[in-house]
Design an enzyme around this catalytic site. Structure first.
Site, mmCIF file in Angstrom:
data_model
loop_
_atom_site.group_PDB
_atom_site.id
_atom_site.type_symbol
_atom_site.label_atom_id
_atom_site.label_comp_id
_atom_site.label_asym_id
_atom_site.label_seq_id
_atom_site.Cartn_x
_atom_site.Cartn_y
_atom_site.Cartn_z
ATOM 1 C CE LYS A 133 -21.465 -19.284 -15.832
ATOM 2 N NZ LYS A 133 -22.415 -20.129 -16.540
ATOM 3 C CE1 TYR A 162 -3.982 1.758 -0.187
ATOM 4 C CE2 TYR A 162 -3.571 2.544 2.045
ATOM 5 C CZ TYR A 162 -4.315 2.578 0.869
ATOM 6 O OH TYR A 162 -5.375 3.424 0.754
#
Length: 463
Positions: free
Chosen positions: A170, A115
């Site tokens: 899915k 970060y």
């Protein structure tokens, strides 16, 4: 409606307190059997000299059937039903997917690189060379699963919230079968322009877009526009996944009956997204005579108010489905339960092939026509020859992502279908084995390889 085979989608766990006396447990199993339940795992949870507490797993055929099983057990005078768990609902509680970090943060230096401030260097690198987004972010291996909830399974227009469990499932399949990180995007709009704009605006995150459960005919326009306006693969699985696996199964079924694709007559019942895509791909595979039917019967040139997709397949013949299947070599159903009767099947050509893919109740029950056809396939896992899209879409996207294909082409569909069919060796080919299992570990990689080759030969691969 015909009786259905019990299956795990209607699976229960009954927690029972059973007296430790001869015949008590047998009375439970007899009650379950008498109502048509299918006994599964039995676990002993706790036992004393007086009673046993057991978890008994039972598969039913429907919600109503499950209720009948429960009532049959509750009616036993000395058996106490402590609890009933719906295993499918329990599996979905809290959702089926999560996001996990690929790296661990164990120190200040890890945080500074992952970060701020280190990530700023990565942002600058991508800004200077946008292609670096594929190397330095998840984009290279991420697919958006996009729906508006307008055509969920066979349930209809239930909206985006109700679509989410399907899209989660899915995403699981993408990860399990192809190692792809996919995320469900369920949109609170069914406006074509809005859907296209939303997908275009989120495309920077994703390496591909899987459209799912969007009603016809809007799904055709949405896919076409997104393919024209995006430089990443866009694939409507209800159309092309179904078509690929259907063609793969038909390739092998025709080998069994020794009929060439060019000489057969095919009847497709259902003229929505799947039916139209199947018809188009069959044409590309050299099928010449295709009759399509919808709820009004044969799609004929004499009919008015046909949309563009139906007009493309209109024939001169008129009539009902029963008229269409007379002397037909192949029936492909992507429609509704029970519309094909055993009597209609008997009027088909010799060595008829029937793909009854309506789910959960097929167009005709296989056991009713088994002796009248050369091959029968369904969309269900509890019958042989399951035609399931999971044989196609994970490998299609794996191949497209790996070679950075700009789009997905019909040639890729044909090659994917041939690859799937090739996994059944000639020596193993039989009327109950024309398509590989969804758990065949070879499928995804073979399909991915075929898609990559087609992309490179078509000069649309960018890596």
């Amino acid at each position: 409606m015909p009786d259905l085979t019990p299956n795990s989608s209607f699976s229960l766990t009954l927690r029972l307190e059973i007296p430790n006396k001869i015949g008590m447990f047998a009375s439970v199993t007899n009650a379950i059997a008498s109502t048509g339940g299918n006994l599964g795992q039995i676990d002993l949870i706790e036992q004393s000299r007086q009673v046993s507490i057991r978890d008994i797993t039972v598969d039913a055929a429907s919600t109503e059937h499950a209720d009948n099983i429960i009532q049959a057990v509750k009616s036993l005078p000395v058996i106490k039903v402590i609890d009933v768990y719906d295993r499918t609902f329990n599996l979905h509680r809290g959702g089926k997917i999560s996001i996990a970090s690929r790296i661990q943060l164990k120190s200040i230096s890890d945080l500074a690189m992952a970060y701020t401030p280190g990530v700023g260097r990565i942002c600058s690198a991508i800004a200077q060379n946008p292609e670096e987004v594929y190397n330095l972010t998840i984009k290279q291996n991420t697919v958006a699963i996009v729906t508006d909830g307008s055509a969920i399974l066979g349930l209809g227009n239930l909206g985006p919230e109700a679509a989410l469990p399907v899209m989660e499932g899915k995403a699981m399949l993408f990860k399990e079968f192809a190692g792809i990180d996919a995320f469900p995007i369920c949109l609170a709009t069914q406006d074509t322009d809005e859907i296209v704009n939303v997908v275009k605006n989120i495309a920077p995150v994703f390496g591909g877009v899987n459209l799912e459960d969007i009603a016809a005919p809007r799904c055709f326009e949405i896919e076409a526009r997104l393919r024209e306006e995006l430089d990443i693969p866009v694939f409507h699985d209800d159309q092309h996944g179904t078509a690929i696996v259907t063609l793969a199964a038909l390739f092998n079924a025709l080998k069994l009956v020794n009929k060439p694709m060019e000489e057969i007559r095919i009847v497709i019942n259902g003229a929505g997204a799947a039916g139209v895509a199947i018809a188009k791909l069959l044409r590309k595979a050299k099928a010449k005579e295709i009759w399509m039917c919808d709820s009004k019967g044969i799609i004929s040139t004499s009919r008015n108010n046909l949309n563009q997709e139906k007009r493309e397949f209109a024939v001169k013949t008129s009539g009902k489905l029963a008229d269409a299947v007379k002397n037909a070599d192949v029936f492909i159903g992507v429609s509704a339960p029970g519309v094909l009767t055993p009597e209609m099947v008997k009027t088909m050509a010799k060595d008829a092939i029937v793909f009854a893919m309506a789910n959960p109740v097929p167009e005709v029950q296989p056991e009713l026509v088994r002796d009248d056809v050369a091959v029968i396939a369904t969309g269900r896992s509890d019958y042989p020859n399951q035609i399931n899209n999971v044989l196609a879409f994970p490998g299609v996207f794996r191949g497209a992502l790996d070679c950075r294909a700009a789009t997905i082409t019909t040639t890729m569909y044909l090659e994917a279908a041939s690859a799937i069919a090739s996994l059944i060796k000639p020596s193993d080919l039989s009327k109950e084995n024309i398509i590989p299992s969804v758990f065949d570990e070879r499928v995804s990689s073979v399909v991915a390889g075929a898609v990559q080759r087609a992309a490179r030969e078509g000069d649309i691969a960018r890596r």
